[in-house]
Motif scaffolding. Structure first.
Motif, PDB file in Angstrom:
ATOM      1  N   GLY A  22      -6.062  -2.568 -24.580  1.00 12.18           N
ATOM      2  CA  GLY A  22      -7.368  -2.887 -24.034  1.00 12.18           C
ATOM      3  C   GLY A  22      -8.106  -3.852 -24.948  1.00 12.18           C
ATOM      4  O   GLY A  22      -7.718  -4.064 -26.103  1.00 12.18           O
ATOM      5  N   ASP A  23      -9.166  -4.455 -24.450  1.00 12.22           N
ATOM      6  CA  ASP A  23      -9.970  -5.361 -25.262  1.00 12.22           C
ATOM      7  C   ASP A  23     -10.591  -4.651 -26.458  1.00 12.22           C
ATOM      8  O   ASP A  23     -10.915  -5.279 -27.453  1.00 12.22           O
ATOM      9  N   ARG A  44      -3.829 -11.193 -18.175  1.00 15.85           N
ATOM     10  CA  ARG A  44      -5.111 -10.483 -18.268  1.00 15.85           C
ATOM     11  C   ARG A  44      -5.150  -9.486 -17.126  1.00 15.85           C
ATOM     12  O   ARG A  44      -4.838  -9.823 -15.983  1.00 15.85           O
ATOM     13  N   LEU A  45      -5.520  -8.266 -17.434  1.00 13.76           N
ATOM     14  CA  LEU A  45      -5.533  -7.195 -16.443  1.00 13.76           C
ATOM     15  C   LEU A  45      -6.913  -6.563 -16.366  1.00 13.76           C
ATOM     16  O   LEU A  45      -7.669  -6.587 -17.329  1.00 13.76           O
ATOM     17  N   THR A  46      -7.210  -5.988 -15.221  1.00 11.98           N
ATOM     18  CA  THR A  46      -8.362  -5.110 -15.100  1.00 11.98           C
ATOM     19  C   THR A  46      -7.805  -3.729 -14.772  1.00 11.98           C
ATOM     20  O   THR A  46      -6.798  -3.613 -14.073  1.00 11.98           O
ATOM     21  N   PHE A  47      -8.445  -2.698 -15.303  1.00  6.20           N
ATOM     22  CA  PHE A  47      -7.982  -1.331 -15.059  1.00  6.20           C
ATOM     23  C   PHE A  47      -9.054  -0.346 -15.464  1.00  6.20           C
ATOM     24  O   PHE A  47      -9.981  -0.670 -16.196  1.00  6.20           O
ATOM     25  N   GLU A  48      -8.921   0.847 -14.951  1.00  2.00           N
ATOM     26  CA  GLU A  48      -9.766   1.962 -15.346  1.00  2.00           C
ATOM     27  C   GLU A  48      -8.939   2.865 -16.254  1.00  2.00           C
ATOM     28  O   GLU A  48      -7.722   2.945 -16.097  1.00  2.00           O
ATOM     29  N   GLN A  54      -4.872  -4.151 -11.997  1.00  2.00           N
ATOM     30  CA  GLN A  54      -4.766  -5.388 -11.228  1.00  2.00           C
ATOM     31  C   GLN A  54      -4.629  -6.565 -12.180  1.00  2.00           C
ATOM     32  O   GLN A  54      -5.200  -6.554 -13.275  1.00  2.00           O
ATOM     33  N   ALA A 103      -5.721  -9.950 -13.388  1.00  2.22           N
ATOM     34  CA  ALA A 103      -6.948 -10.731 -13.304  1.00  2.22           C
ATOM     35  C   ALA A 103      -6.653 -12.221 -13.371  1.00  2.22           C
ATOM     36  O   ALA A 103      -7.305 -13.014 -12.719  1.00  2.22           O
TER      37      ALA A 103
END
Length: 66
Positions: free
Chosen positions: A9-10, A33-37, A52, A54
């Motif tokens: 994660g960032d 680059r990904l987005t996630f919870e 997902q 990004a």
């Protein structure tokens, strides 16, 4: 194939991601680059869900991004 891996994660935390939690793809590669919870698993491990892509490509002016 094992069906899972780890992403950073960032914030620097390492998060486990399972293949079935990647939306619209079956795998991810380094540099995407990904987005996630993030949620905590039953084993007290951080898991990425609703993953997902990004951005695709390396983001530079190389041939793969043109």
């Amino acid at each position: 194939m094992r069906g899972y891996g780890y992403i950073d994660g960032d914030d620097g935390r390492e998060v486990r991601v399972r293949r079935e939690d990647i939306e619209g793809a079956t795998f991810v590669t380094e540099g995407l680059r990904l987005t996630f919870e993030v949620r905590e698993s039953a084993a007290d491990e951080l898991e990425a869900v609703h993953v997902q892509i990004a951005e695709q490509g390396c983001g530079s002016s190389c041939m793969c991004c043109r």
